[in-house]
Design a protein around this motif. Structure first.
Motif, PDB file in Angstrom:
ATOM      1  N   VAL A   1       4.455  12.140  11.741  1.00  0.00           N
ATOM      2  CA  VAL A   1       4.969  11.451  10.548  1.00  0.00           C
ATOM      3  C   VAL A   1       3.830  11.278   9.549  1.00  0.00           C
ATOM      4  O   VAL A   1       2.722  10.891   9.921  1.00  0.00           O
ATOM      5  CB  VAL A   1       5.547  10.071  10.936  1.00  0.00           C
ATOM      6  N   PRO A   2       4.064  11.565   8.271  1.00  0.00           N
ATOM      7  CA  PRO A   2       2.984  11.455   7.282  1.00  0.00           C
ATOM      8  C   PRO A   2       2.556  10.013   7.047  1.00  0.00           C
ATOM      9  O   PRO A   2       3.306   9.074   7.308  1.00  0.00           O
ATOM     10  CB  PRO A   2       3.608  12.052   6.014  1.00  0.00           C
ATOM     11  N   ALA A   3       1.351   9.844   6.557  1.00  0.00           N
ATOM     12  CA  ALA A   3       0.844   8.516   6.213  1.00  0.00           C
ATOM     13  C   ALA A   3       1.803   7.837   5.240  1.00  0.00           C
ATOM     14  O   ALA A   3       2.235   8.428   4.255  1.00  0.00           O
ATOM     15  CB  ALA A   3      -0.538   8.638   5.586  1.00  0.00           C
ATOM     16  N   GLY A   4       2.157   6.591   5.558  1.00  0.00           N
ATOM     17  CA  GLY A   4       3.107   5.860   4.728  1.00  0.00           C
ATOM     18  C   GLY A   4       4.526   5.951   5.233  1.00  0.00           C
ATOM     19  O   GLY A   4       5.435   5.318   4.671  1.00  0.00           O
ATOM     20  N   SER A   5       4.761   6.724   6.293  1.00  0.00           N
ATOM     21  CA  SER A   5       6.079   6.806   6.959  1.00  0.00           C
ATOM     22  C   SER A   5       7.210   7.129   5.982  1.00  0.00           C
ATOM     23  O   SER A   5       8.322   6.603   6.103  1.00  0.00           O
ATOM     24  CB  SER A   5       6.389   5.489   7.689  1.00  0.00           C
ATOM     25  N   ASP A   6       6.910   7.984   4.997  1.00  0.00           N
ATOM     26  CA  ASP A   6       7.912   8.338   3.983  1.00  0.00           C
ATOM     27  C   ASP A   6       8.534   7.090   3.371  1.00  0.00           C
ATOM     28  O   ASP A   6       9.750   6.962   3.228  1.00  0.00           O
ATOM     29  CB  ASP A   6       8.989   9.246   4.586  1.00  0.00           C
ATOM     30  N   TYR A   7       7.644   6.158   3.002  1.00  0.00           N
ATOM     31  CA  TYR A   7       7.992   4.943   2.254  1.00  0.00           C
ATOM     32  C   TYR A   7       8.825   3.938   3.065  1.00  0.00           C
ATOM     33  O   TYR A   7       9.444   3.040   2.507  1.00  0.00           O
ATOM     34  CB  TYR A   7       8.694   5.280   0.929  1.00  0.00           C
ATOM     35  N   LEU A   8       8.813   4.052   4.367  1.00  0.00           N
ATOM     36  CA  LEU A   8       9.409   3.029   5.233  1.00  0.00           C
ATOM     37  C   LEU A   8       8.327   2.004   5.564  1.00  0.00           C
ATOM     38  O   LEU A   8       7.233   2.366   5.988  1.00  0.00           O
ATOM     39  CB  LEU A   8       9.952   3.649   6.512  1.00  0.00           C
ATOM     40  N   ILE A   9       8.626   0.727   5.352  1.00  0.00           N
ATOM     41  CA  ILE A   9       7.645  -0.342   5.569  1.00  0.00           C
ATOM     42  C   ILE A   9       8.168  -1.316   6.612  1.00  0.00           C
ATOM     43  O   ILE A   9       9.316  -1.771   6.531  1.00  0.00           O
ATOM     44  CB  ILE A   9       7.339  -1.105   4.262  1.00  0.00           C
ATOM     45  N   CYS A  10       7.320  -1.638   7.573  1.00  0.00           N
ATOM     46  CA  CYS A  10       7.661  -2.659   8.564  1.00  0.00           C
ATOM     47  C   CYS A  10       6.779  -3.885   8.347  1.00  0.00           C
ATOM     48  O   CYS A  10       5.558  -3.771   8.241  1.00  0.00           O
ATOM     49  CB  CYS A  10       7.452  -2.132   9.983  1.00  0.00           C
TER      50      CYS A  10
END
Length: 509
Positions: A337-346
């Motif tokens: 998975v790319p850095a930043g999780s494709d704009y998914l934030i936990c």
């Protein structure tokens, strides 16, 4: 000269890790014994104190049997324990109720009542630097006074977990400096914060005499020595809370040195001689070294979030006998998975949070989910969410206390996760150093309290003869822009949802 040994017990939330350490700092053998956690009501978390003692007894027997050393060669016993325990003991030495643990958040009403009584919430926070919450010890003592008055009145002393174990092994009822910080400790006077405690309505006489981490509290009683397989009179030292022992075991013990602990919970910690005010939910506490302090920002949920992902999303893989280490598999999946999780934030606030924001009602959020996101995206976002929290604390430390943090020593079980180390380095923009013994830092730090108390080592800086950096991670500048953008969004999520979380969760807790 024949080697001598210290037995160090690291008594955490889920288990007691017992380590036999020789006077050269070598770990000879270890034993781990678990015990349960009881949740009798939402937001209440209790444990049976006897479980701690029995785990320590079993651990002592195990390391003696495995090592086959003579009990006469054990020159000291020391405990490092979970902080903020509340174990009431009466004058007949009876435990009056289960331990109210550090995770427990039952006393929100009492926290607000104390602040209102003293100077009001806003003024209290401005002067003290942090507001009281339902997880703090003094509000929970007031909760006992209000809801369990018989227990409160019959209590001779409130002991923390370390104090209880010293009592069970020596018969002495004392509290060590770092443990006293959870209740209210004057760093300059090395005494209870008497005015605040009395003003909160707590009887100061119910708090025991104080000792330092390197003090010889007393010898093992005949009963304890027999149970542990040791010699009666073996010295038991003051020890310290787990944060403090880990700080020593990280080897970040000199002025301005910083470390991160990654276990079930996490923290950022800087060692200093300065007596600093609390700011942005970071606290200045007594170090395990009586001559130093530490500034700590504690995160409630870190490794526990990773475990949640493993338990809920990797059940099939955990049951596969061909998969030996589920976390290594997860690490490989994170790389996809790319850095930043494709704009998914936990936001990893599973149990509320202490730092960089202090709240008992906020909970975790997976923000910005779309159809493109997979299980692996969710997992990486959890790794990154904890790292965002760490960055937030570090930025506050630099701004509030003028610390010059250029590199971080990482300890705890999370330090073994190479991909997570790289993520933390990228998000914090700091050099990461993993020590040679990251999972034993608490026990080794506690052992140093005994070593210094015995005069085997002259001071705590000599821990660097035992603990040293082994693996280094440097930040990838290619990820800075993406992580900077998402870090700002991460903070915005908290401020945008804070009121909503309070509205939905206040009635539950």
């Amino acid at each position: 000269m024949n080697l001598k040994y210290v037995i160090a017990h690291d008594v955490g939330t889920s288990s007691c890790k017992t380590v036999l350490v020789d006077t050269l700092g070598n770990t000879i053998c270890k034993s781990s014994n678990s015990y349960p956690v009881d949740v009798p009501h939402p937001n209440w978390v209790e444990q049976n104190p006897t479980d701690y003692y029995e785990a320590a007894v079993k651990g002592s027997k195990n390391v003696l049997n495995e090592s086959r050393i003579s009990p006469t060669d054990v020159v000291g016993i020391v405990f490092t324990t979970q902080a903020m325990g509340i174990i009431p003991i009466d004058k007949h030495n009876r435990v009056l109720r289960p331990n109210i643990t550090w995770v427990d958040g039952r006393a929100e009403k009492q926290a607000k009542k104390i602040m209102k009584k003293l100077m009001g919430e806003k003024l209290f926070k401005k002067i003290v630097g942090i507001e009281l919450v339902g997880k703090d010890v003094i509000p929970k003592l007031l909760w006992i006074k209000e809801y369990e008055p018989t227990i409160y009145n019959e209590t001779e002393y409130f002991l923390d977990v370390n104090g209880y174990l010293k009592f069970r092994t020596t018969g002495k009822k004392v509290t060590e400096y770092s443990g006293a910080c959870s209740y209210g400790f004057d760093l300059k006077k090395k005494d209870w914060m008497r005015f605040i405690i009395k003003a909160a309505g707590i009887d100061i006489h119910k708090l025991p005499p104080l000792v330092s981490s390197i003090d010889n509290v007393g010898g093992l009683t005949e009963e304890a020595a027999k149970a542990m397989g040791l010699v009666e009179g073996t010295p038991v030292f003051g020890g310290c809370d787990d944060t403090q022992s880990a700080a020593i075991g990280s080897s970040a013990v000199e002025e301005g040195e910083a470390h991160i602990y990654l276990g079930t919970s996490a923290w950022v910690c800087v060692t200093t001689k300065k007596n600093l005010k609390f700011k942005h939910a970071a606290v200045c506490l007594q170090s395990g070294d009586p001559n130093m302090n530490i500034v700590v920002g504690i995160i409630e949920s870190a490794g526990s979030c990773i475990k949640w992902i493993a338990d809920e999303f990797y059940k099939h893989e955990q049951n596969d006998p061909n998969i030996k280490n589920i976390y290594e598999l997860m690490d490989e999946d994170v790389k996809k998975v790319p850095a930043g999780s494709d704009y998914l934030i936990c936001t990893p606030w599973m149990r509320g949070e202490r730092c960089p924001v202090s709240t008992t009602t906020t909970r975790a959020t997976l923000f910005n989910i779309t159809h493109e996101h997979t299980r692996e995206h969710m997992m990486r976002s959890v790794y990154e969410g904890v790292a965002y929290n760490l960055r937030w604390i570090i930025e506050n430390f630099i701004k509030d206390f003028s610390f010059n943090i250029t590199d971080l020593k990482i300890i705890g079980g999370g330090a073994l996760d190479k991909q997570w180390m790289q993520i933390i380095s990228d998000i914090t923009k700091k050099k990461i150093q993993v020590t040679n013994n990251p999972q034993m830092c608490g026990a080794l730090g506690a052992a140093m309290c005994a070593f210094v108390g015995l005069g085997i080592y002259k001071d705590f800086a000599e821990i660097k003869k035992i603990i040293y950096p082994q693996n280094t991670y440097l930040p990838d500048t290619n990820n800075f822009q993406q992580y900077d953008k998402l870090f700002n969004s991460y903070k915005s999520i908290y401020y945008s949802l804070k009121k909503t979380y309070s509205e939905i969760n206040s009635w539950r807790f």
